[in-house]
Motif scaffolding. Structure first.
Motif, PDB file in Angstrom:
ATOM      1  N   ILE A  96     -81.847  53.267  -5.377  1.00 54.55           N
ATOM      2  CA  ILE A  96     -81.412  53.108  -3.986  1.00 54.55           C
ATOM      3  C   ILE A  96     -79.906  52.912  -3.993  1.00 54.55           C
ATOM      4  CG2 ILE A  96     -81.680  51.783  -1.855  1.00 54.55           C
ATOM      5  CD1 ILE A  96     -84.337  50.745  -2.909  1.00 54.55           C
ATOM      6  N   VAL A  97     -79.195  53.648  -3.148  1.00 52.64           N
ATOM      7  CA  VAL A  97     -77.739  53.512  -3.113  1.00 52.64           C
ATOM      8  C   VAL A  97     -77.384  52.101  -2.641  1.00 52.64           C
ATOM      9  CG1 VAL A  97     -77.271  55.965  -2.815  1.00 52.64           C
ATOM     10  CG2 VAL A  97     -77.664  54.531  -0.793  1.00 52.64           C
ATOM     11  N   PRO A  98     -76.250  51.547  -3.121  1.00 53.82           N
ATOM     12  CA  PRO A  98     -75.944  50.125  -2.884  1.00 53.82           C
ATOM     13  C   PRO A  98     -75.908  49.695  -1.428  1.00 53.82           C
ATOM     14  CG  PRO A  98     -74.558  50.983  -4.641  1.00 53.82           C
ATOM     15  CD  PRO A  98     -75.301  52.161  -4.070  1.00 53.82           C
ATOM     16  N   ASP A  99     -75.317  50.518  -0.529  1.00 52.92           N
ATOM     17  CA  ASP A  99     -75.218  50.066   0.856  1.00 52.92           C
ATOM     18  C   ASP A  99     -76.595  49.967   1.506  1.00 52.92           C
ATOM     19  OD1 ASP A  99     -75.378  52.883   0.730  1.00 52.92           O
ATOM     20  OD2 ASP A  99     -74.602  53.070   2.772  1.00 52.92           O
ATOM     21  N   VAL A 100     -77.493  50.900   1.167  1.00 50.73           N
ATOM     22  CA  VAL A 100     -78.856  50.839   1.696  1.00 50.73           C
ATOM     23  C   VAL A 100     -79.589  49.649   1.077  1.00 50.73           C
ATOM     24  CG1 VAL A 100     -81.081  52.025   1.814  1.00 50.73           C
ATOM     25  CG2 VAL A 100     -78.960  53.293   2.164  1.00 50.73           C
ATOM     26  N   TYR A 101     -79.405  49.447  -0.205  1.00 51.59           N
ATOM     27  CA  TYR A 101     -80.065  48.330  -0.881  1.00 51.59           C
ATOM     28  C   TYR A 101     -79.685  47.002  -0.219  1.00 51.59           C
ATOM     29  CZ  TYR A 101     -81.785  45.384  -4.678  1.00 51.59           C
ATOM     30  OH  TYR A 101     -82.456  44.440  -5.403  1.00 51.59           O
TER      31      TYR A 101
END
Length: 420
Positions: free
Chosen positions: A352-357
């Motif tokens: 999962i990409v960091p901003d979504v995480y």
């Protein structure tokens, strides 16, 4: 209990074999009153996102059809690179009619059953064991009980206040009756809000698990038998390379129980039989010593050489039990060698990409459904590669062929939907 996620049984079935060209997936939903709509829509949306992002090759998906008896919803998927295409028949086995019947029960009755179940679990020490397995899930369990107590207290205060207020104008019995009506009215008026915060869902879910653990869900037991008949029939036709039973959340328990009943039917040699459990709530029932059938089902699978069972867990998910190993943590002794389950972490941080995480880390329901959603980035855990790809389940887990991103693809923001 250790929180380490990862276990390969010493006597696990060997890997290797021909690629999967034909697969039959049997998906078991969790305790959900809308599973006849939700999982097809979720699959279609997420598979479309997955195909845009990953180098999948060709793909076709048919429309879903529901069997006349309403128990099986089916569609087919053809996907893969040239020469590695896999045709998958995808079944969702439905028991949402049983869940909706529970939802028709008056909320006050459900709250009463919840209170009885929590007190019973507390008195038998099972609540403490669940907290020891995952304190976050323990909080999820106590959340509906705490909200029930708060709502009951507010209703009692309102009812008492109304009764005292009008006691000077009406006889005591009449004033008390009006106060009781006001208290009940508050509970009924709160139902839309309770549904928005998933409270009624969690109340009924907990009541169901408690009733099942003490042997009081004959309707569900009968449905398990019908499901097992369906899966056994698929296995006996021998028309596919792998029959893959999949369960998510409380549906993981259903998948385990169905798989055990399929084995009881004495299947002849045929397709590979695999079981994939995701974000499992298995301990909610299995730790109860009165749940003898469920516990026997689990241990049957632990020692079986007829199927491969893989359990994916996620420490970021509040509603599973990371580190739980049924072969070790149920206090039962396997009759023979331990062959199942293979336990792995989803490693959500890596896919999962960091901003979504960051955005979903504190949204328990959203994180819980990540098991069924498209990755942002390639990784070992890949729901669609597991269920639609050319590798059989054990081969995928032991030696995964990572599906790469499309050359022109870049991770796109993940939509946030209230229902998950």
């Amino acid at each position: 209990m250790t929180t380490q996620i990862g276990f390969t049984p010493p006597e696990a079935a060997p890997q290797g074999g021909e690629p999967v060209r034909r697969r039959h997936v049997v998906y078991l939903p969790g305790y959900d009153p809308e599973s006849n709509k939700r999982y097809r829509a979720l699959f279609a949306r997420e598979f479309a996102r997955y195909a845009k992002r990953f180098d999948l090759g060709s793909r076709t998906v048919t429309r879903a059809e529901t069997r006349p008896d309403g128990l099986v919803q089916t569609w087919t998927v053809e996907a893969g690179q040239p020469g590695l295409e896999t045709r998958t028949t995808y079944d969702v086995l439905l028991w949402d009619d049983l869940v909706r019947a529970d939802f028709r029960r008056p909320l006050l009755a459900s709250m009463g059953l919840l209170t009885a179940g929590i007190l019973h679990t507390f008195a038998t020490g099972k609540l403490f064991r669940l907290y020891a397995l995952n304190w976050k899930y323990g909080n999820v369990i106590l959340y509906p009980f705490g909200m029930t107590v708060i709502l009951a207290a507010l209703a009692a205060l309102l009812g008492t206040g109304v009764a005292h207020l009008i006691a000077g104008w009406l006889p005591g019995l009449a004033a008390g009756a009006i106060g009781a009506i006001a208290a009940i009215g508050l509970v009924l008026a709160a139902i839309p809000l309770l549904d928005r915060i998933f409270l009624r869902q969690l109340i009924n879910d907990w009541v169901f698990n408690w009733q099942h653990s003490i042997g009081r869900r004959r309707d569900y037991e009968a449905r398990l038998s019908l499901f097992a008949d369906h899966v056994a029939g698929v296995c006996r036709t021998g028309e596919v390379d792998e029959v893959l039973i999949v369960g998510h959340s409380s549906g993981a328990l259903t998948a385990v129980e169905v798989a055990a009943r399929v084995l009881e039917r004495g299947l002849p040699a045929g397709p590979r039989l695999s079981l994939l459990t995701l974000g499992s709530g298995l301990p909610l029932v299995a730790i109860h010593r009165r749940a003898q059938q469920t516990r026997a089902d689990v241990m049957r699978l632990v020692g079986s050489d007829r199927l491969v069972w893989v359990d994916y867990q996620a420490p970021q998910d509040w509603m599973n039990f990371p580190g739980f190993n049924p072969a070790r943590d149920l206090g039962l002794t396997p009759e023979g060698p331990v062959r199942n389950p293979l336990i792995r972490s989803t490693k959500f941080r890596e896919i999962i990409v960091p901003d979504v995480y960051r955005r979903i880390s504190f949204r328990p329901f959203r994180m819980h459904f990540q098991f069924l959603m498209a990755n942002d980035l390639p990784g070992e855990y890949d729901f669609f590669a597991l269920t639609l790809g050319p590798q059989a389940l054990r081969d995928r887990v032991m030696n995964p062929r990572i599906v790469p991103l499309r050359p022109e693809a870049a991770p796109e923001p993940v939509p946030v939907h209230r229902e998950i």
